[in-house]
Design a protein around this motif. Structure first.
Motif, PDB file in Angstrom:
ATOM      1  N   TYR A 156     -11.394  -2.635  -4.404  1.00 10.30           N
ATOM      2  CA  TYR A 156     -11.367  -3.177  -3.036  1.00 10.30           C
ATOM      3  C   TYR A 156     -12.037  -2.302  -2.001  1.00 10.30           C
ATOM      4  O   TYR A 156     -12.327  -2.752  -0.903  1.00 10.30           O
ATOM      5  CB  TYR A 156      -9.912  -3.442  -2.609  1.00 10.30           C
ATOM      6  N   GLU A 159      -9.466   1.002   2.643  1.00  9.90           N
ATOM      7  CA  GLU A 159      -8.599   0.182   3.487  1.00  9.90           C
ATOM      8  C   GLU A 159      -9.077   0.229   4.943  1.00  9.90           C
ATOM      9  O   GLU A 159      -9.431   1.270   5.477  1.00  9.90           O
ATOM     10  CB  GLU A 159      -7.154   0.683   3.421  1.00  9.90           C
ATOM     11  N   VAL A 196      -4.504  -5.706   4.082  1.00  4.58           N
ATOM     12  CA  VAL A 196      -3.424  -6.338   3.317  1.00  4.58           C
ATOM     13  C   VAL A 196      -2.587  -7.179   4.264  1.00  4.58           C
ATOM     14  O   VAL A 196      -2.066  -6.685   5.267  1.00  4.58           O
ATOM     15  CB  VAL A 196      -2.544  -5.286   2.610  1.00  4.58           C
ATOM     16  N   PRO A 247      -4.246  -8.325  -0.678  1.00  4.00           N
ATOM     17  CA  PRO A 247      -5.450  -7.676  -0.172  1.00  4.00           C
ATOM     18  C   PRO A 247      -6.521  -8.716   0.149  1.00  4.00           C
ATOM     19  O   PRO A 247      -6.783  -9.618  -0.648  1.00  4.00           O
ATOM     20  CB  PRO A 247      -5.887  -6.779  -1.338  1.00  4.00           C
ATOM     21  N   TYR A 266     -11.145  -3.846   3.204  1.00  2.00           N
ATOM     22  CA  TYR A 266     -10.081  -4.828   3.002  1.00  2.00           C
ATOM     23  C   TYR A 266      -8.898  -4.502   3.904  1.00  2.00           C
ATOM     24  O   TYR A 266      -8.744  -3.384   4.403  1.00  2.00           O
ATOM     25  CB  TYR A 266      -9.620  -4.849   1.538  1.00  2.00           C
ATOM     26  N   LEU A 298       0.824  -1.205   0.000  1.00  2.22           N
ATOM     27  CA  LEU A 298       0.000   0.000   0.000  1.00  2.22           C
ATOM     28  C   LEU A 298       0.861   1.261   0.000  1.00  2.22           C
ATOM     29  O   LEU A 298       0.482   2.281  -0.584  1.00  2.22           O
ATOM     30  CB  LEU A 298      -0.938   0.005   1.209  1.00  2.22           C
TER      31      LEU A 298
END
Length: 560
Positions: free
Chosen positions: A428, A431, A437, A442, A435, A86
């Motif tokens: 997605y 964050e 990571v 992910p 989702y 990311l």
């Protein structure tokens, strides 16, 4: 039908639909979209020539924000095999382009649409700078809704239309009711929307309907999308060698099959047979025509077509095909494959990652691989290009300039390439909310699985991309398979052209697929197919050939 359906044998419709979700699939996310469609130079039938298209097409400006690990080659997708970080995500839309319009979009949806006020929609609208209101319709019955909406006076600002829904009067409605985007996107004008400018030109060419640039495309790899898969773990264990001729395939299939042990060599392999014998594409009617020695030939008239059916028929007759495949729509070919009841089957390339991800926690020894398509006699195969785009978003021609601008601003976000912040948001969500990571991969949360579904990804998408952070080796294998097969893939005469056949011919070849399936299963004879082709010629096929020939003579190919 769902977009990723895998029945006993891919039908033309499931072929198109599964192709539509296969161009790019990222672990845990909604795959990018791809596939195919019909058009003219002013009337309601015909097409737009290559020369005419040059004045209409947007300039192509390659996107240099992100560099793929594997470049596109021979019509393949781009490949990404690195872990996702990311912190390393790039920005492809540095400033908000939308001006605050409210945009109503009707689109097919598979699953249960989320509430309109959810955090994903809010974040996307904030990024775009517009208020998009989704009028989601059941993708399984989209045909029924689409015709009524296009015929009404109260059409939404944007209508998403997959190619497999472009039958009947739909192409005519597109031509008469959808906006010309040329004044906004042709030539250098598209540079205002850099992510749209990076969409391959073939996809834009295929978005010309009625002589005007009307569609926002979702690009597709032009290489064949149906892969002959095999159980690599079992092949390695048993010492089976991959066949390189049609006869060797049948011999291997007989060796594998043990009905008492409930193991059969394969499922229905008709679509693979079409590749092995070099049959012209069946994914779209115009792609089935090709100029040979000055005469246009349709796929069903060729010796290769009959040879492919006869070979598939031999597989059934030898008892090497799973009995449920003979029943055609009984059970699921992919399930039989993972259960070990069949060791080979053909389905869209998306199953390569899909089955590995599905089996990762169920059978750690499971390994799927794609067999290279071979020429039936052991020589190089002759494969044919599919369409360079498939699902399109169209803007109502009654829409204001402000709305058109904001739709393009939205598409510029959804067409962001893999490895960008905009791609992650589109595919997605937010964050931490939708989702997380883990180990460079992910993973959607429960909320992400409910809210980040097939909405914004239906508007436009980047160049075809394959990326699986959880299975980077699969991404590499998929792209390399496409590149190898792409080396043997040719463009037929109407590749890249939206062609709208005259209404009187629309249903002329509709019955061939069912007859193919009956012939290979032994319910009908090859002579029945020959008779059907003869009937097709006399009932309009020869006149349709003349129509296509005049079209080619007048317009030229997309490459000319």
């Amino acid at each position: 039908m769902t977009p990723n359906s895998a029945t006993s044998a891919p039908s033309r419709r499931s072929f198109l639909a599964s192709t539509a979700v296969a161009a790019a699939a990222v672990a845990g996310g909604m795959p990018l979209l791809a596939a195919c469609g019909g058009s003219d130079s002013g009337s309601k039938e015909g097409t737009t020539s290559g020369k005419g298209a040059q004045k209409i097409l947007p300039a192509f400006v390659a996107q240099n924000v992100v560099t793929p690990d594997i470049a596109s080659k021979n019509g393949s997708a781009l490949g990404f095999t690195s872990e996702l970080s990311l912190a390393d995500l790039k920005t492809s839309v540095p400033r908000k382009l939308g001006k605050g319009s409210t945009i109503k979009i009707m689109s097919p949806f598979w699953g249960s649409p989320p509430k309109s006020s959810n955090p994903y929609y809010s974040a996307m609208n904030a990024k775009i700078g517009a208020n998009i209101v989704w009028q989601n319709q059941d993708g399984n019955t989209y045909d029924e809704k689409l015709g009524a909406v296009l015929a009404s006076s109260d059409m939404p600002d944007v209508v998403v239309i997959p190619s497999w829904n472009m039958g009947g009067k739909i192409p005519s409605a597109i031509i008469s009711k959808m906006a010309d985007l040329g004044p906004y996107l042709s030539g250098d004008k598209i540079k205002d929307y850099p992510n749209l400018a990076a969409i391959p030109s073939d996809a834009w060419q295929y978005s010309i309907f009625g002589g005007k640039l009307r569609g926002l495309p979702q690009p597709a790899p032009t290489v064949p999308g149906i892969v002959p898969f095999y159980r690599k773990d079992v092949f390695d264990d048993k010492g089976y060698e991959l066949p390189t001729t049609a006869d060797a395939f049948l011999a291997l299939a007989k060796e594998i099959t043990d009905a008492k042990a409930k193991v059969w060599a394969c499922d229905d392999m008709k679509w693979t047979a079409f590749g092995i014998f070099g049959v012209l594409s069946g994914s779209e009617k115009p792609l089935g025509w090709n100029l040979v020695d000055g005469k246009l030939i349709y796929r069903v008239e060729t010796d290769e077509y009959l040879e492919a059916l006869e070979w598939t028929r031999k597989l059934y007759a030898a008892g090497v095909v799973h009995p449920d495949a003979k029943a055609k729509n009984q059970g699921n070919a992919g399930q039989r494959f993972t259960d070990g009841q069949v060791l080979m089957y053909n389905q869209n390339i998306s199953d390569w990652w899909g089955k590995m991800a599905e089996q990762a926690t169920q059978n750690k020894d499971f390994r799927i691989a794609g067999m290279d398509i071979f020429g039936h006699d052991g020589g190089d195969p002759q494969l044919w290009c599919g369409s360079p785009a498939g699902i399109f978003a169209f803007i109502n021609k009654k829409a204001s300039k402000a709305v058109i601008h904001d739709v393009l601003a939205a598409a510029n976000v959804t067409a962001a390439p893999y490895g960008t912040k905009e791609y992650m948001l589109t595919n997605y969500g937010v964050e931490g909310t939708h989702y997380t990571v883990k180990d460079g991969m992910p993973v959607k949360t429960d909320q992400g699985n409910l809210e980040v579904l097939n909405a914004y990804v239906m508007l436009a998408s980047p160049a075809p991309t394959i990326a699986h952070p959880d299975f980077p080796d699969i991404a590499k294998e998929q792209v390399e398979w496409q590149q190898r097969m792409g080396a043997f893939t040719k463009k037929s005469s109407f590749f890249g052209l939206q062609v709208t056949e005259p209404a009187r011919y629309t249903n002329l070849s509709n019955d061939f697929e069912d007859l193919e399936d009956d012939v290979v299963r032994g319910r009908k004879k090859i002579s029945d197919m020959q008779q059907a082709v003869s009937d097709w010629k006399s009932q309009g096929g020869d006149k349709l050939r003349d129509w296509y020939k005049k079209l080619l003579d007048d317009s030229g190919s997309a490459q000319g």
